[in-house]
Design a protein around this motif. Structure first.
Motif, PDB file in Angstrom:
ATOM      1  N   GLU A  41       0.937  -1.223   0.093  1.00 46.55           N
ATOM      2  CA  GLU A  41       0.019   0.130   0.161  1.00 46.55           C
ATOM      3  C   GLU A  41       0.766   1.182  -0.044  1.00 46.55           C
ATOM      4  OE1 GLU A  41      -3.087   0.762  -0.360  1.00 46.55           O
ATOM      5  OE2 GLU A  41      -3.273   2.844   0.404  1.00 46.55           O
ATOM      6  N   ALA A  42       2.056   1.073   0.627  1.00 44.98           N
ATOM      7  CA  ALA A  42       2.877   2.155   0.528  1.00 44.98           C
ATOM      8  C   ALA A  42       3.323   2.806  -0.745  1.00 44.98           C
ATOM      9  CB  ALA A  42       4.093   2.037   1.189  1.00 44.98           C
ATOM     10  N   LEU A  43       3.699   1.813  -1.767  1.00 47.11           N
ATOM     11  CA  LEU A  43       3.889   2.014  -3.035  1.00 47.11           C
ATOM     12  C   LEU A  43       2.712   2.542  -3.742  1.00 47.11           C
ATOM     13  CD1 LEU A  43       6.574  -0.660  -3.451  1.00 47.11           C
ATOM     14  CD2 LEU A  43       6.763   1.818  -2.996  1.00 47.11           C
ATOM     15  N   THR A  44       1.618   1.979  -3.682  1.00 44.86           N
ATOM     16  CA  THR A  44       0.249   2.428  -4.313  1.00 44.86           C
ATOM     17  C   THR A  44       0.209   4.318  -4.094  1.00 44.86           C
ATOM     18  OG1 THR A  44      -0.781   0.387  -3.865  1.00 44.86           O
ATOM     19  CG2 THR A  44      -2.153   2.308  -4.482  1.00 44.86           C
ATOM     20  N   ARG A  45       0.464   4.362  -2.737  1.00 46.22           N
ATOM     21  CA  ARG A  45       0.260   5.758  -2.308  1.00 46.22           C
ATOM     22  C   ARG A  45       1.406   6.504  -2.843  1.00 46.22           C
ATOM     23  NH1 ARG A  45      -2.128   6.130   3.750  1.00 46.22           N
ATOM     24  NH2 ARG A  45      -3.544   4.414   3.528  1.00 46.22           N
ATOM     25  N   VAL A  46       2.561   6.025  -3.005  1.00 45.47           N
ATOM     26  CA  VAL A  46       3.792   6.976  -3.712  1.00 45.47           C
ATOM     27  C   VAL A  46       3.675   7.011  -5.000  1.00 45.47           C
ATOM     28  CG1 VAL A  46       6.290   6.544  -4.598  1.00 45.47           C
ATOM     29  CG2 VAL A  46       5.566   6.038  -2.051  1.00 45.47           C
ATOM     30  N   ALA A  47       2.831   6.099  -5.862  1.00 48.40           N
ATOM     31  CA  ALA A  47       2.701   6.340  -7.185  1.00 48.40           C
ATOM     32  C   ALA A  47       1.403   7.382  -7.218  1.00 48.40           C
ATOM     33  CB  ALA A  47       2.066   5.011  -7.930  1.00 48.40           C
ATOM     34  N   ALA A  48       0.597   7.395  -6.315  1.00 47.51           N
ATOM     35  CA  ALA A  48      -0.682   8.400  -6.382  1.00 47.51           C
ATOM     36  C   ALA A  48       0.016   9.663  -6.211  1.00 47.51           C
ATOM     37  CB  ALA A  48      -1.792   8.020  -5.512  1.00 47.51           C
ATOM     38  N   VAL A  49       0.655   9.803  -5.230  1.00 48.93           N
ATOM     39  CA  VAL A  49       1.260  11.305  -4.855  1.00 48.93           C
ATOM     40  C   VAL A  49       2.157  11.813  -5.920  1.00 48.93           C
ATOM     41  CG1 VAL A  49       2.504  12.729  -3.274  1.00 48.93           C
ATOM     42  CG2 VAL A  49       1.154  10.916  -2.383  1.00 48.93           C
ATOM     43  N   ALA A  50       2.851  10.916  -6.592  1.00 46.98           N
ATOM     44  CA  ALA A  50       3.754  11.236  -7.708  1.00 46.98           C
ATOM     45  C   ALA A  50       3.233  11.525  -9.113  1.00 46.98           C
ATOM     46  CB  ALA A  50       5.050  10.245  -7.821  1.00 46.98           C
ATOM     47  N   ASN A  51       1.835  11.003  -9.221  1.00 45.84           N
ATOM     48  CA  ASN A  51       0.929  10.880 -10.353  1.00 45.84           C
ATOM     49  C   ASN A  51       1.816   9.980 -11.328  1.00 45.84           C
ATOM     50  OD1 ASN A  51      -1.118  11.564 -11.781  1.00 45.84           O
ATOM     51  ND2 ASN A  51      -0.425  13.716 -12.358  1.00 45.84           N
ATOM     52  N   VAL A  52       2.298   9.008 -11.012  1.00 42.14           N
ATOM     53  CA  VAL A  52       2.537   7.964 -12.053  1.00 42.14           C
ATOM     54  C   VAL A  52       2.059   6.756 -11.772  1.00 42.14           C
ATOM     55  CG1 VAL A  52       5.036   8.892 -11.802  1.00 42.14           C
ATOM     56  CG2 VAL A  52       4.437   6.780 -10.557  1.00 42.14           C
ATOM     57  N   ALA A  53       1.954   6.121 -12.897  1.00 44.76           N
ATOM     58  CA  ALA A  53       1.000   4.613 -12.911  1.00 44.76           C
ATOM     59  C   ALA A  53       2.101   3.419 -12.694  1.00 44.76           C
ATOM     60  CB  ALA A  53       0.742   4.419 -14.384  1.00 44.76           C
ATOM     61  N   LEU A  54       1.472   2.968 -11.598  1.00 36.72           N
ATOM     62  CA  LEU A  54       2.175   1.748 -10.949  1.00 36.72           C
ATOM     63  C   LEU A  54       2.267   0.378 -11.767  1.00 36.72           C
ATOM     64  CD1 LEU A  54       3.187   1.129  -7.855  1.00 36.72           C
ATOM     65  CD2 LEU A  54       1.057   0.230  -7.522  1.00 36.72           C
ATOM     66  N   GLY A  55       3.704   0.110 -12.207  1.00 35.26           N
ATOM     67  CA  GLY A  55       3.830  -0.914 -13.180  1.00 35.26           C
ATOM     68  C   GLY A  55       4.122  -0.150 -14.659  1.00 35.26           C
ATOM     69  N   SER A  56       3.983   0.971 -14.626  1.00 34.68           N
ATOM     70  CA  SER A  56       4.606   1.710 -15.700  1.00 34.68           C
ATOM     71  C   SER A  56       5.949   1.667 -15.671  1.00 34.68           C
ATOM     72  CB  SER A  56       4.086   3.190 -15.983  1.00 34.68           C
ATOM     73  OG  SER A  56       4.463   3.824 -14.930  1.00 34.68           O
ATOM     74  N   GLN A  57       6.604   2.083 -16.916  1.00 31.72           N
ATOM     75  CA  GLN A  57       8.197   2.326 -17.081  1.00 31.72           C
ATOM     76  C   GLN A  57       8.726   3.159 -15.680  1.00 31.72           C
ATOM     77  OE1 GLN A  57      10.095   2.445 -20.886  1.00 31.72           O
ATOM     78  NE2 GLN A  57      10.612   4.468 -19.986  1.00 31.72           N
ATOM     79  N   ARG A  58       7.876   3.954 -15.431  1.00 33.84           N
ATOM     80  CA  ARG A  58       8.153   4.940 -13.983  1.00 33.84           C
ATOM     81  C   ARG A  58       8.536   4.206 -12.934  1.00 33.84           C
ATOM     82  NH1 ARG A  58       7.799  10.155 -13.874  1.00 33.84           N
ATOM     83  NH2 ARG A  58       9.768   9.676 -12.995  1.00 33.84           N
ATOM     84  N   LEU A  59       7.480   3.166 -12.583  1.00 38.79           N
ATOM     85  CA  LEU A  59       7.595   2.791 -11.242  1.00 38.79           C
ATOM     86  C   LEU A  59       7.119   1.048 -11.235  1.00 38.79           C
ATOM     87  CD1 LEU A  59       7.841   2.838  -8.224  1.00 38.79           C
ATOM     88  CD2 LEU A  59       5.602   3.904  -8.247  1.00 38.79           C
ATOM     89  N   GLN A  60       8.291   0.272 -11.224  1.00 39.24           N
ATOM     90  CA  GLN A  60       7.859  -1.247 -11.438  1.00 39.24           C
ATOM     91  C   GLN A  60       8.259  -1.580  -9.885  1.00 39.24           C
ATOM     92  OE1 GLN A  60      10.035  -2.402 -14.721  1.00 39.24           O
ATOM     93  NE2 GLN A  60       8.382  -1.710 -16.038  1.00 39.24           N
ATOM     94  N   ILE A  61       7.498  -2.692  -9.550  1.00 38.28           N
ATOM     95  CA  ILE A  61       7.709  -3.405  -8.392  1.00 38.28           C
ATOM     96  C   ILE A  61       7.994  -4.886  -8.458  1.00 38.28           C
ATOM     97  CG2 ILE A  61       6.727  -3.902  -5.883  1.00 38.28           C
ATOM     98  CD1 ILE A  61       4.746  -1.656  -6.545  1.00 38.28           C
ATOM     99  N   GLN A  62       8.898  -5.629  -7.793  1.00 36.36           N
ATOM    100  CA  GLN A  62       9.092  -6.761  -7.785  1.00 36.36           C
ATOM    101  C   GLN A  62       9.139  -7.360  -6.294  1.00 36.36           C
ATOM    102  OE1 GLN A  62      10.783  -9.098 -10.565  1.00 36.36           O
ATOM    103  NE2 GLN A  62      10.344 -10.727  -9.041  1.00 36.36           N
ATOM    104  N   ARG A  63       8.390  -8.226  -6.076  1.00 38.29           N
ATOM    105  CA  ARG A  63       8.504  -8.901  -4.668  1.00 38.29           C
ATOM    106  C   ARG A  63       9.598 -10.036  -4.792  1.00 38.29           C
ATOM    107  NH1 ARG A  63       4.790 -10.203  -0.106  1.00 38.29           N
ATOM    108  NH2 ARG A  63       3.023  -9.034  -1.350  1.00 38.29           N
ATOM    109  N   GLY A  64      10.617  -9.867  -3.830  1.00 41.36           N
ATOM    110  CA  GLY A  64      11.723 -10.680  -3.616  1.00 41.36           C
ATOM    111  C   GLY A  64      12.544 -10.331  -2.669  1.00 41.36           C
ATOM    112  N   ASP A  65      13.669 -11.368  -2.633  1.00 44.23           N
ATOM    113  CA  ASP A  65      14.538 -11.204  -1.507  1.00 44.23           C
ATOM    114  C   ASP A  65      15.817 -10.562  -2.211  1.00 44.23           C
ATOM    115  OD1 ASP A  65      16.499 -11.897   0.666  1.00 44.23           O
ATOM    116  OD2 ASP A  65      14.558 -12.667   1.553  1.00 44.23           O
ATOM    117  N   ILE A  66      16.679  -9.767  -1.393  1.00 41.25           N
ATOM    118  CA  ILE A  66      18.051  -9.544  -1.735  1.00 41.25           C
ATOM    119  C   ILE A  66      19.088 -10.532  -1.589  1.00 41.25           C
ATOM    120  CG2 ILE A  66      17.836  -6.881  -1.469  1.00 41.25           C
ATOM    121  CD1 ILE A  66      19.145  -7.617   1.252  1.00 41.25           C
ATOM    122  N   ARG A  67      18.528 -11.496  -0.787  1.00 39.19           N
ATOM    123  CA  ARG A  67      19.462 -12.777  -0.639  1.00 39.19           C
ATOM    124  C   ARG A  67      19.632 -13.754  -1.919  1.00 39.19           C
ATOM    125  NH1 ARG A  67      17.467 -14.249   5.050  1.00 39.19           N
ATOM    126  NH2 ARG A  67      15.679 -13.759   4.059  1.00 39.19           N
TER     127      ARG A  67
END
Ligand code: NAD
Ligand code: UD1
Length: 353
Positions: A41-67
């Motif tokens: 939800e934090a990223l949904t709100r970041v996208a809304a405040v920045a006025n960019v589409a979540l999942g677009s080239q501007r802002l993509q999300i990958q669930r995963g572990d740095i390890r």
């Protein structure tokens, strides 16, 4: 097209605010987070405040572990295959609770140290050698001089602090192994607090907060009965512990400054305190928050917390010199914005906006 940045731990407290600042500055982001201590939800709100589409080239999300080296290799390979390789990495992902690190040291060495090693190996393999790393003032342990310059001794006093010092050392060794190759900023944060002024993005600790500021905001909103003030006999102006609280938006802007510095200048490993240089006591925070919120903050004076220092304040002059960055926001701004967030989201991100 803006530069493209991989942000590990970008859904967390500092990461979410930094992502917003970077999006507004024109950077394209891919966030890698396992959401162990954050909410999508934090990223949904970041996208809304920045006025960019979540999942677009501007802002993509990958669930995963740095390890996970396979996840990392996949991200870097796909970025290159799509003609949009990462220009830099900002590495927030990790664990940060001192008391938990004392109980579970191997977990901290695994995620904070081995996780960073895995990330660095993937960066090197894919020739992405620009990194902003979240270090901490905790590497100074009990400070020998205050305000604390970057040249102060590194002497952590808990496993969390050792994990940050170990990564800094790994970065130093890596930089020495390949001179004029890496662009690295190790940023030693003091006490990040506050929230975005919109009240849409803020700090959302799971369980009982360990840290002062979220505890105070939760008392103000009625989630906790009273604050326990850890020690009233410290050698400070009112007997309570003194810290250097930095508004999270100032901190986010510090990351933008560090990233720009690295991208615009040649290879280097810079190490900077990010703090305000101002010492503020526990009771100063209570009084300022009470004034900003109009709420009474009941508190009890109790024993000191083991492991605490009396005073921890940054010497912020190096950051001013090399990043052309300094804090702009006041304790009043911190309290106003922290209250706006807590009032609008009494249960954090678990309650929809
Ligand atoms: P946070 O817990 O809110 O954010 C960390 C993020 O990393 C979370 O979104 C979490 O889900 C993610 N994460 C954790 N383990 C992961 C893993 N193995 N793989 C992928 N993602 C993972 O913490 P924060 O306050 O935003 O802190 C960010 C960084 O700054 C941390 O490295 C922390 O140690 C450092 N730091 C924080 C403070 C502070 O007071 N908040 C002070 C100094 C340094
Ligand atoms: C703590 C960690 C530090 C870590 C930082 C950010 C310890 C000893 N230090 O820093 O390593 O980098 O968090 O995660 O845990 N206080 C109260 N009542 C409370 C909470 C805090 O009086 O309920 C006091 C503390 O004694 C201290 C001040 O408030 O004087 C700030 O505490 P906190 O917010 O936990 O930050 P640090 O101790 O500076």
């Amino acid at each position: 097209m803006g530069s493209r940045v991989l942000v590990t731990g970008g859904a967390g407290f500092i990461g979410s605010h930094t992502c917003l600042v970077l999006l507004e500055a024109g950077y394209d982001l891919l966030i890698l987070d396992n959401f162990a201590n954050s909410s999508p939800e934090a990223l949904t709100r970041v996208a809304a405040v920045a006025n960019v589409a979540l999942g677009s080239q501007r802002l993509q999300i990958q669930r995963g572990d740095i390890r996970d080296p396979i996840t990392l290799d996949g991200l870097f390979s796909a970025a290159a295959a799509n003609g949009r390789p990462f220009d830099a990495v900002i590495h927030f992902a990790g664990l940060k609770a001192v008391s938990e690190s004392i109980k579970k040291p191997l977990l901290y060495w695994d995620i904070n140290v081995a996780g960073s090693r895995t990330l660095l190996a993937a960066m090197d393999a894919h020739a992405c050698r620009t990194l902003v790393f979240s270090s901490s003032a905790t590497v100074y342990g009990y400070p020998v001089t205050v305000p604390i310059p970057e040249s102060a001794p590194i002497q952590p006093n808990n496993p969390y602090g050792f994990s940050k010092a170990a990564v800094e050392q790994m970065l130093t060794d890596l930089n020495s192994s390949a001179p004029n190759t890496w662009r690295i900023a190790s940023l030693r944060y003091f006490n990040p607090v506050g929230a975005h002024p919109s009240g849409r993005i803020g700090e959302d600790p799971m369980g009982i907060p360990n840290n002062l500021f979220p505890f105070v905001t939760q008392v103000a909103v009625g989630r906790r009965d009273q604050l326990r003030v850890f020690g009233s006999d410290w050698p400070t102006h009112d007997g309570t512990g003194v810290r250097d609280y930095i508004h999270v938006m100032d901190l986010a802007e510090g990351h933008k400054a560090a990233l720009t510095t690295l991208l615009n200048q040649g290879p280097q490993h810079l190490t900077c305190n990010l703090g305000s240089g101002d010492g503020v006591s526990v009771l100063d925070v209570v009084n300022a928050f009470s004034a900003a919120s109009g709420q009474d903050i009941p508190y009890a004076l109790v024993d000191r917390r083991p492991g605490d220092a009396a005073v921890t304040v940054a010497d912020p002059s190096h950051a001013a010199d090399i990043l052309q960055w300094r804090t702009k926001r006041t304790l009043g701004d911190i309290c106003r914005d922290g209250w706006a967030w807590q009032q609008a989201n009494p249960m954090g991100y678990r309650q929809s906006a």
